[in-house]
Design a protein around this motif. Structure first.
Motif, PDB file in Angstrom:
ATOM      1  N   TYR A 388       0.861  -1.188   0.000  1.00 22.94           N
ATOM      2  CA  TYR A 388       0.000   0.000   0.000  1.00 22.94           C
ATOM      3  C   TYR A 388       0.904   1.246   0.000  1.00 22.94           C
ATOM      4  O   TYR A 388       1.726   1.417   0.905  1.00 22.94           O
ATOM      5  CB  TYR A 388      -0.919  -0.017   1.222  1.00 22.94           C
ATOM      6  N   ILE A 389       0.727   2.083  -1.009  1.00 26.46           N
ATOM      7  CA  ILE A 389       1.633   3.221  -1.207  1.00 26.46           C
ATOM      8  C   ILE A 389       0.806   4.505  -1.350  1.00 26.46           C
ATOM      9  O   ILE A 389       0.523   4.960  -2.471  1.00 26.46           O
ATOM     10  CB  ILE A 389       2.518   3.022  -2.455  1.00 26.46           C
ATOM     11  N   PRO A 390       0.371   5.104  -0.259  1.00 28.56           N
ATOM     12  CA  PRO A 390      -0.427   6.336  -0.355  1.00 28.56           C
ATOM     13  C   PRO A 390       0.252   7.435  -1.169  1.00 28.56           C
ATOM     14  O   PRO A 390      -0.421   8.163  -1.912  1.00 28.56           O
ATOM     15  CB  PRO A 390      -0.595   6.746   1.108  1.00 28.56           C
ATOM     16  N   ALA A 391       1.573   7.545  -1.057  1.00 29.79           N
ATOM     17  CA  ALA A 391       2.281   8.612  -1.769  1.00 29.79           C
ATOM     18  C   ALA A 391       2.185   8.458  -3.285  1.00 29.79           C
ATOM     19  O   ALA A 391       2.329   9.444  -4.027  1.00 29.79           O
ATOM     20  CB  ALA A 391       3.751   8.627  -1.353  1.00 29.79           C
ATOM     21  N   GLU A 392       1.924   7.253  -3.760  1.00 35.00           N
ATOM     22  CA  GLU A 392       1.810   7.010  -5.192  1.00 35.00           C
ATOM     23  C   GLU A 392       0.359   6.795  -5.633  1.00 35.00           C
ATOM     24  O   GLU A 392       0.089   6.536  -6.807  1.00 35.00           O
ATOM     25  CB  GLU A 392       2.672   5.815  -5.594  1.00 35.00           C
ATOM     26  N   GLY A 393      -0.577   6.861  -4.672  1.00 30.11           N
ATOM     27  CA  GLY A 393      -1.992   6.849  -5.025  1.00 30.11           C
ATOM     28  C   GLY A 393      -2.582   5.494  -5.354  1.00 30.11           C
ATOM     29  O   GLY A 393      -3.649   5.412  -5.972  1.00 30.11           O
ATOM     30  N   PHE A 394      -1.937   4.415  -4.919  1.00 26.15           N
ATOM     31  CA  PHE A 394      -2.545   3.105  -5.163  1.00 26.15           C
ATOM     32  C   PHE A 394      -2.076   2.096  -4.112  1.00 26.15           C
ATOM     33  O   PHE A 394      -1.076   2.297  -3.416  1.00 26.15           O
ATOM     34  CB  PHE A 394      -2.241   2.588  -6.568  1.00 26.15           C
ATOM     35  N   GLY A 395      -2.836   1.028  -3.986  1.00 25.24           N
ATOM     36  CA  GLY A 395      -2.482  -0.113  -3.157  1.00 25.24           C
ATOM     37  C   GLY A 395      -2.853  -1.372  -3.918  1.00 25.24           C
ATOM     38  O   GLY A 395      -3.800  -1.371  -4.718  1.00 25.24           O
ATOM     39  N   ILE A 396      -2.114  -2.439  -3.693  1.00 30.14           N
ATOM     40  CA  ILE A 396      -2.351  -3.699  -4.400  1.00 30.14           C
ATOM     41  C   ILE A 396      -2.431  -4.824  -3.378  1.00 30.14           C
ATOM     42  O   ILE A 396      -1.543  -4.973  -2.526  1.00 30.14           O
ATOM     43  CB  ILE A 396      -1.229  -3.982  -5.424  1.00 30.14           C
ATOM     44  N   ARG A 397      -3.499  -5.601  -3.443  1.00 31.82           N
ATOM     45  CA  ARG A 397      -3.634  -6.823  -2.648  1.00 31.82           C
ATOM     46  C   ARG A 397      -4.097  -7.936  -3.574  1.00 31.82           C
ATOM     47  O   ARG A 397      -4.964  -7.732  -4.424  1.00 31.82           O
ATOM     48  CB  ARG A 397      -4.629  -6.641  -1.497  1.00 31.82           C
ATOM     49  N   LEU A 398      -3.521  -9.118  -3.414  1.00 36.39           N
ATOM     50  CA  LEU A 398      -3.895 -10.295  -4.188  1.00 36.39           C
ATOM     51  C   LEU A 398      -4.169 -11.429  -3.207  1.00 36.39           C
ATOM     52  O   LEU A 398      -3.394 -11.645  -2.277  1.00 36.39           O
ATOM     53  CB  LEU A 398      -2.774 -10.692  -5.155  1.00 36.39           C
ATOM     54  N   GLU A 399      -5.273 -12.145  -3.432  1.00 40.72           N
ATOM     55  CA  GLU A 399      -5.695 -13.141  -2.438  1.00 40.72           C
ATOM     56  C   GLU A 399      -6.353 -14.333  -3.120  1.00 40.72           C
ATOM     57  O   GLU A 399      -7.235 -14.187  -3.962  1.00 40.72           O
ATOM     58  CB  GLU A 399      -6.693 -12.489  -1.466  1.00 40.72           C
ATOM     59  N   ASP A 400      -5.910 -15.514  -2.710  1.00 42.37           N
ATOM     60  CA  ASP A 400      -6.527 -16.763  -3.128  1.00 42.37           C
ATOM     61  C   ASP A 400      -6.893 -17.580  -1.898  1.00 42.37           C
ATOM     62  O   ASP A 400      -6.450 -17.286  -0.780  1.00 42.37           O
ATOM     63  CB  ASP A 400      -5.577 -17.569  -4.017  1.00 42.37           C
ATOM     64  N   ASN A 401      -7.679 -18.632  -2.093  1.00 43.80           N
ATOM     65  CA  ASN A 401      -8.083 -19.546  -1.029  1.00 43.80           C
ATOM     66  C   ASN A 401      -7.483 -20.915  -1.309  1.00 43.80           C
ATOM     67  O   ASN A 401      -7.669 -21.451  -2.403  1.00 43.80           O
ATOM     68  CB  ASN A 401      -9.605 -19.659  -0.962  1.00 43.80           C
ATOM     69  N   VAL A 402      -6.767 -21.471  -0.332  1.00 46.09           N
ATOM     70  CA  VAL A 402      -6.035 -22.714  -0.563  1.00 46.09           C
ATOM     71  C   VAL A 402      -6.320 -23.733   0.539  1.00 46.09           C
ATOM     72  O   VAL A 402      -6.629 -23.371   1.681  1.00 46.09           O
ATOM     73  CB  VAL A 402      -4.516 -22.464  -0.669  1.00 46.09           C
ATOM     74  N   VAL A 403      -6.213 -25.000   0.159  1.00 51.06           N
ATOM     75  CA  VAL A 403      -6.414 -26.120   1.078  1.00 51.06           C
ATOM     76  C   VAL A 403      -5.060 -26.754   1.378  1.00 51.06           C
ATOM     77  O   VAL A 403      -4.322 -27.118   0.449  1.00 51.06           O
ATOM     78  CB  VAL A 403      -7.356 -27.185   0.480  1.00 51.06           C
ATOM     79  N   VAL A 404      -4.738 -26.880   2.649  1.00 50.17           N
ATOM     80  CA  VAL A 404      -3.508 -27.567   3.037  1.00 50.17           C
ATOM     81  C   VAL A 404      -3.639 -29.044   2.669  1.00 50.17           C
ATOM     82  O   VAL A 404      -4.642 -29.696   3.002  1.00 50.17           O
ATOM     83  CB  VAL A 404      -3.239 -27.407   4.545  1.00 50.17           C
TER      84      VAL A 404
END
Length: 430
Positions: A388-404
């Motif tokens: 998350y980079i407020p100074a650059e005006g964007f944030g990136i999150r990537l999320e998946d769901n996994v089974v052990v």
């Protein structure tokens, strides 16, 4: 319910696992959630308490489950208490469970109407020594409203002070964290519905679209696929809104050149999925956005590989922190001096990645699971790093769901949902 019937054998197995952990000569009681008032005669939509659903499959208000594995008579070992249905109720509220239908759903043969509960409970109390009460001990819980379970516990302690008290929650924390194959199938189905919603968005998003229009597209796709809707309050955060971790207003216009951080997912049959993706409003990422995006993706992919049996929660996050530190150094967001002088309790990488990487997933989006115990096969986790980079005006999150998995890499239930930059740009620019 919108979802298709669930094989009652799932709930039969869940009850057997729970009762096997109970103390001798004990009773356990589980209550449905309340229907919560808003104002005047309006109420919030009913959402079933996940524990009674896990143990019975009953998805209806004013229901009680009583388990007494050492009961003197066979018919007393499992009992359901339901709100009595009638022709009047059917006309005004819709059909409720009959005793016959309750057996089909739960596999429980002994079903009474709710007005008989106190009389029958009183008889069970003369036979048993201990009662299991169902308190909420989830590590994220912050309950300010008195629940139906709370009222029952208060009443029961006053009525039967000589009985011993035990807690059902520690048993459920362990049982619910390790999924049966049918549960994994239900979570997978929720993921499939989420995929349909996300793919719909890739052809819809363009400059000047609003965040709430994106939300509307998703809810349309989810409900038309038998979901009740979002598994949790959706986050549709364009531009700098992405740097507010729980941004839920979803009321801004998406501007050309910005990114949209989407943390949105469907539920199915009370089971949650949990997706994060970050897409370009204009259909293409800038070079800087690509660099940050791929850094997050690398952390996610490497973190996923660590979710194996025996992994300890704290150590997992330490290792993910090392991965993120390396990526932030490469992006020029921190330097070696920042790392050398960091506070061990708040490492340098936390300036740009301040939340956890994973949580249990299941009937609750932040599902049951004891974080001090090693991971086991058939636990389901999210993997969700972000920068998350407020100074650059964007944030990136990537999320998946996994089974052990017992052996090998975890099973990604979201492997069909686009995540690579090339695929997302291709789908947004057909």
């Amino acid at each position: 319910m919108k979802y298709l019937p669930i094989d009652r054998n799932l709930f039969v197995k869940n009850r057997a696992k729970f009762t096997a952990q109970m103390k001798p000569n004990s009773v356990a009681v589980f209550n449905s959630n309340d229907i919560y008032p808003v104002s005047a005669d309006s109420t919030l939509p009913f959402a079933q308490h996940r524990d009674i659903f896990y143990l019975s499959g009953v998805d209806q208000e004013e229901s009680v489950l009583l388990l007494f594995p050492d009961a003197p008579y066979e018919h007393q070992k499992e009992m359901l208490f339901l709100k009595e249905t009638s022709e009047h109720i059917a006309i005004w509220e819709g059909e409720k469970l009959t005793k016959e239908r309750a057996f089909e759903v739960s596999g429980i043969k002994t079903v009474y109407w709710l007005q008989d509960f106190h009389k029958i409970l009183n008889e069970m109390m003369t036979y048993c020594d201990t009662i299991y009460i169902n308190t909420n001990e989830h590590y994220r819980a912050a309950v300010e409203t008195e629940t139906r379970e709370d009222r029952f516990v208060k009443w029961w302690k006053a009525k039967y002070p000589a009985h011993q008290v035990a807690k059902s929650n520690p048993i459920l924390q362990r049982l619910r964290s390790v999924k049966e194959s049918q549960e994994i199938d239900l979570i997978q189905h929720a993921c499939h519905i989420t995929e349909k919603g996300f793919r719909r968005l890739l052809g819809f998003v363009k400059p000047e679209v609003t965040e709430y229009e994106i939300e509307a597209e998703l809810i349309h796709e989810f409900i038309r696929n038998r979901s009740k809707g979002f598994a949790y309050t959706p986050i549709i955060a364009s531009g700098n809104n992405a740097n507010v971790l729980h941004y839920i207003e979803n009321n801004q216009v998406c501007k050309a050149g910005d990114l949209i951080l989407l943390d949105v997912a469907a539920e199915y049959a009370n089971y949650s999925s949990d997706l994060s993706r970050t897409i370009p409003v204009s259909g293409r990422y800038s070079p800087r956005q690509k660099d940050v995006y791929n850094a997050v993706l690398r952390v996610k992919n490497e973190a996923t590989k660590m979710l194996t049996p025996g992994t300890l929660w704290k150590q997992y996050h330490v290792e993910v922190g090392k991965l993120m530190t390396s990526e932030l150094l490469g992006l020029g967001l921190i330097d070696k001096a920042d790392v050398q002088n960091e506070n061990p309790d708040w490492p340098a990488y936390k300036k740009y990645f301040m939340h956890g990487t994973s949580h249990h997933l299941g009937l609750d989006t932040h599902d049951y699971g004891l974080l001090h115990e090693p991971m086991q096969a058939n636990m389901v986790f999210t993997v969700e790093p972000g920068i998350y980079i407020p100074a650059e005006g964007f944030g990136i999150r990537l999320e998946d769901n996994v089974v052990v998995q017992e052996s090998g890499e975890p099973l990604n239930l979201m492997h069909n949902i686009p995540i690579e930059i090339d695929e997302i740009e291709s789908l947004m620019n057909p």
